[in-house]
Design a protein around this motif. Structure first.
Motif, short mmCIF file in Angstrom:
data_model
loop_
_atom_site.label_atom_id
_atom_site.label_comp_id
_atom_site.label_asym_id
_atom_site.label_seq_id
_atom_site.Cartn_x
_atom_site.Cartn_y
_atom_site.Cartn_z
N ILE A 59 24.99 8.84 113.69
CA ILE A 59 24.19 8.99 112.47
C ILE A 59 24.78 8.09 111.38
O ILE A 59 25.96 8.21 111.07
N ILE A 60 23.95 7.21 110.84
CA ILE A 60 24.37 6.34 109.74
C ILE A 60 23.46 6.67 108.56
O ILE A 60 22.24 6.43 108.62
N SER A 61 24.05 7.22 107.50
CA SER A 61 23.23 7.78 106.43
C SER A 61 23.41 7.02 105.11
O SER A 61 24.39 6.31 104.93
N PHE A 78 24.32 14.05 101.34
CA PHE A 78 24.64 15.30 102.03
C PHE A 78 23.47 15.78 102.88
O PHE A 78 23.60 15.97 104.08
N SER A 79 22.31 15.95 102.28
CA SER A 79 21.20 16.61 102.98
C SER A 79 20.62 15.77 104.12
O SER A 79 20.22 16.32 105.16
N ILE A 80 20.54 14.43 103.94
CA ILE A 80 19.94 13.61 105.00
C ILE A 80 20.77 13.68 106.29
O ILE A 80 20.25 14.03 107.35
N PRO A 81 22.07 13.36 106.26
CA PRO A 81 22.82 13.43 107.51
C PRO A 81 23.03 14.85 108.02
O PRO A 81 23.06 15.08 109.23
N PHE A 82 23.13 15.82 107.09
CA PHE A 82 23.42 17.17 107.54
C PHE A 82 22.26 17.75 108.35
O PHE A 82 22.48 18.42 109.37
N GLY A 83 21.03 17.49 107.91
CA GLY A 83 19.89 17.98 108.68
C GLY A 83 19.85 17.40 110.08
O GLY A 83 19.56 18.11 111.06
N GLU A 84 20.16 16.11 110.21
CA GLU A 84 20.17 15.48 111.53
C GLU A 84 21.33 15.99 112.37
O GLU A 84 21.20 16.17 113.59
N LEU A 85 22.45 16.25 111.73
CA LEU A 85 23.61 16.81 112.41
C LEU A 85 23.28 18.17 113.02
O LEU A 85 23.59 18.44 114.19
N VAL A 86 22.62 19.02 112.23
CA VAL A 86 22.27 20.36 112.71
C VAL A 86 21.29 20.27 113.88
O VAL A 86 21.44 20.97 114.90
N LEU A 144 23.23 19.07 117.05
CA LEU A 144 24.08 20.10 117.65
C LEU A 144 23.25 21.19 118.32
O LEU A 144 23.58 21.64 119.42
N MET A 145 22.18 21.62 117.69
CA MET A 145 21.36 22.68 118.27
C MET A 145 20.73 22.23 119.59
O MET A 145 20.49 23.04 120.48
N ALA A 146 20.46 20.93 119.73
CA ALA A 146 19.87 20.41 120.96
C ALA A 146 20.92 20.16 122.04
O ALA A 146 20.57 19.75 123.16
N GLY A 147 22.20 20.39 121.71
CA GLY A 147 23.24 20.27 122.72
C GLY A 147 23.99 18.96 122.73
O GLY A 147 24.69 18.64 123.70
N ASN A 148 23.88 18.18 121.64
CA ASN A 148 24.53 16.88 121.57
C ASN A 148 25.86 16.95 120.81
O ASN A 148 26.11 17.88 120.04
N ALA A 149 26.67 15.91 120.98
CA ALA A 149 27.80 15.65 120.09
C ALA A 149 27.30 14.71 119.00
O ALA A 149 26.33 13.97 119.20
N VAL A 150 27.95 14.72 117.84
CA VAL A 150 27.49 13.92 116.70
C VAL A 150 28.66 13.16 116.09
O VAL A 150 29.72 13.75 115.81
N VAL A 151 28.46 11.85 115.89
CA VAL A 151 29.43 11.02 115.17
C VAL A 151 28.71 10.50 113.92
O VAL A 151 27.68 9.84 114.01
N LEU A 152 29.28 10.81 112.76
CA LEU A 152 28.62 10.52 111.47
C LEU A 152 29.36 9.44 110.69
O LEU A 152 30.58 9.45 110.60
N LYS A 153 28.56 8.54 110.11
CA LYS A 153 29.09 7.60 109.12
C LYS A 153 28.22 7.71 107.87
O LYS A 153 27.03 7.40 107.90
N VAL A 154 28.80 8.18 106.78
CA VAL A 154 28.07 8.24 105.51
C VAL A 154 28.21 6.89 104.82
O VAL A 154 29.01 6.04 105.20
N ALA A 155 27.44 6.69 103.76
CA ALA A 155 27.48 5.42 103.04
C ALA A 155 28.86 5.17 102.44
O ALA A 155 29.56 6.10 102.04
N ALA A 156 29.22 3.89 102.37
CA ALA A 156 30.52 3.52 101.81
C ALA A 156 30.66 3.95 100.36
O ALA A 156 31.78 4.16 99.87
N GLN A 157 29.53 4.11 99.65
CA GLN A 157 29.57 4.50 98.24
C GLN A 157 29.84 5.98 98.04
O GLN A 157 30.17 6.41 96.94
N THR A 158 29.69 6.78 99.11
CA THR A 158 29.84 8.24 98.97
C THR A 158 30.74 8.83 100.05
O THR A 158 30.35 9.78 100.73
#
Length: 531
Positions: free
Chosen positions: A140-142, A148-156, A159-173
């Protein structure tokens, strides 16, 4: 911003409202990338066997943490992004809690097995089941506008579908990314299932793809989205892209004017106008144009922009680059012939990147600036002579993320909404639908590919599989279309081409009386053949 000393490179976060440094995080190294994805693959295999109920227990603990630390999290988002805490609370914290509870409850329903009966009597013995399985590891590249809300919704969802998640938020935040880490950790989620990566977008994407990410979710500009798609194509990895928008607001002649002004201003100005699904173009019917403009002028002048507090309505723009871009875009609008009808009032110290809410009149549909996505608090108003003209102008865009219709007649609003080329159209409201977790988000044209949120979003983080079997497995040892072939088989199969769509009831009866029995008989006759 990235900085380095002799040993460690960091991503530094600066509060755009005060220009003060609020924190820094070390950049993820190549070696750490490999370890993160190796751990994710291992953890995901075990996680895929966990029941939905157990997965939901972790997700609901995340909701508990967000609820219990709402003020703290809103403060982190505000400092990292520049938006007001009230904006962070309304558009990021509360929707994230709701997404936890909705996906925890509804993922099992959306992703349940589906029994598929035979599509024709020709396949009377063939039954199927559609099942949904995890994709694997999601990258996930947000973006920085809703960090917060954009990547978190995709993260949830992931995970609920049974996946692992690797997140990168924007460099500004980056500090928001660290906060999301704490939310996930609070749930006790098994190690390896989630990781937060820190680094520049292009390098992180390459690291995700080269280390085996099974799908990429990207939210950002259309230009950047095209680059992401090119990179994913090289690895033949699917991607979900939520990109730009140039949303139209259509105000009909029977609109509730004060509600339209209030709602339009909120969707155009909140988050300092940095919303891909915010109001970017306003088409107002000539019968109500003067009333709409007069009210919008008064209300825009009454707005206040400044540092966090209870006496402000708008926060700062997130980056200096975006602030400079907005100055150029406003000047372009004025050069095109637009007029600044009103701006918000500054309050308090103005050290950061504060751009006033700006109402623009004397705008015509052919002006160049209105054809592009403006990512800031500008609200250009165009006068139209009819409903038909408003629809035509609204659809004259390369984007199609969302739109709105304003009318006192819901039936009329739906009729116009059906004709607008957008992924989501709201009647007498705008922008908020991104926070409704049971409705999908995304749009046609250059606004992206696929959807997030809701049932369709859940199916984007799952892999469908068909399992097919014979209802009566002992019925035959040979299908009608298997070897050996002969002329009689060919003629019978040729006659069956009319079975799916016979010319008449008589033909259907003849096929069922003479041809289909021969085909079935051939299958049954295989039992007479000795092994």
């Amino acid at each position: 911003m990235n900085v380095a000393n002799t040993e460690v490179a960091y991503e530094v976060s600066t509060n755009p409202a005060t220009l003060e440094e609020i924190g820094r995080l070390p950049l993820t190294t190549e070696a750490e990338f490999e370890r993160i994805f190796e751990a994710a693959r291992k953890a995901q295999k075990a996680w895929a066997q966990v029941s939905y109920k157990e997965r939901a227990s972790y997700i609901l603990k995340m909701a508990d943490y967000i609820r219990d630390h709402a003020d703290e999290l809103a403060d982190i988002i505000s400092q990292d992004n520049g938006k007001l805490k009230i904006d962070a609370l309304n558009t990021e914290i509360i929707p994230s809690i709701m997404s936890c509870t909705w996906y925890a409850k509804n993922a099992p329903k959306v992703l349940k097995d589906e029994l598929l009966p035979p599509p024709s009597l020709l396949f009377f013995n063939k039954w199927s089941k559609r099942i949904y399985q995890p994709i694997g590891t999601l990258g996930i590249i947000s973006p920085w506008n809703y960090p917060f809300s954009i990547p978190f919704g995709e993260l949830v969802m992931g995970l609920m579908a049974g996946n692992a998640v690797v997140l990168k938020v924007a460099a500004q935040t980056p500090m928001v990314g660290a906060a999301i880490e704490r939310v996930v950790k609070s749930s006790g989620l098994p190690d390896g299932l989630f990781a937060h990566i820190v680094g520049s977008g292009s390098k992180v994407l390459e690291g995700m793809l080269s280390n085996g990410a099974n799908k990429i979710f990207f939210t950002g500009s259309t230009y950047a989205g095209k680059q992401v798609m090119k990179s994913c194509a090289e690895y033949l990895v699917p991607c979900s892209l939520e990109l730009g928008g140039n949303d139209a607001m259509v105000v009909l002649d029977d609109a509730p004017i004060e509600r339209a002004v209030n709602g339009g201003m909120w969707a155009a100005y909140q988050n300092a106008g940095q919303s891909c699904g915010g109001v970017k173009r306003v088409y107002v019917h000539e019968k109500v144009y003067d009333e709409f403009v007069a009210m919008a002028i008064a209300k825009t002048r009454a707005l206040r922009h400044g540092v966090n507090g209870y006496d402000t309505d708008l926060g700062s723009v997130t980056t200096e680059k975006q602030f400079q871009t907005l100055e150029k875009e406003l000047q372009t609008a004025l050069d095109n012939g637009a007029t600044i009808a009103a701006q918000s009032t500054p309050v308090g110290e103005q050290k950061g990147y504060f751009f006033p809410a700006t109402l623009l009149t004397d705008v015509t549909a052919d002006m160049e600036f209105i054809k592009e996505e403006i990512f800031g608090p500008l609200m250009p108003i165009v006068k139209v002579s009819s409903e038909e003209e408003a629809i035509e102008l609204a659809n004259q865009s390369q984007y199609g993320l969302s739109a709105s219709v304003w009318t006192r007649n819901n039936a009329r609003g739906e009729r116009v909404a059906r004709r607008l080329e957008a992924g989501a159209v709201t009647v007498n409201d705008h922008l908020y639908s991104h926070g409704i977790c049971n409705t999908e988000w995304g749009g046609p044209k250059e606004s992206g590919i696929s959807r997030t949120h809701g049932a369709l979003g859940l199916k984007e983080v799952a892999e469908s599989k068909i399992i097919n079997w014979d209802l009566l497995p002992g019925l035959s040892k040979n299908n009608a279309w298997w070897f050996p072939f002969d002329e009689g088989i060919y003629n019978n199969m040729l006659k069956l081409t009319a079975y799916a769509k016979p010319k008449s009831v008589f033909q259907w009866l003849m096929l069922n009386t003479f041809v289909v029995p021969k085909v079935v008989a051939r299958m049954l006759s295989s039992w007479k053949v000795k092994d």
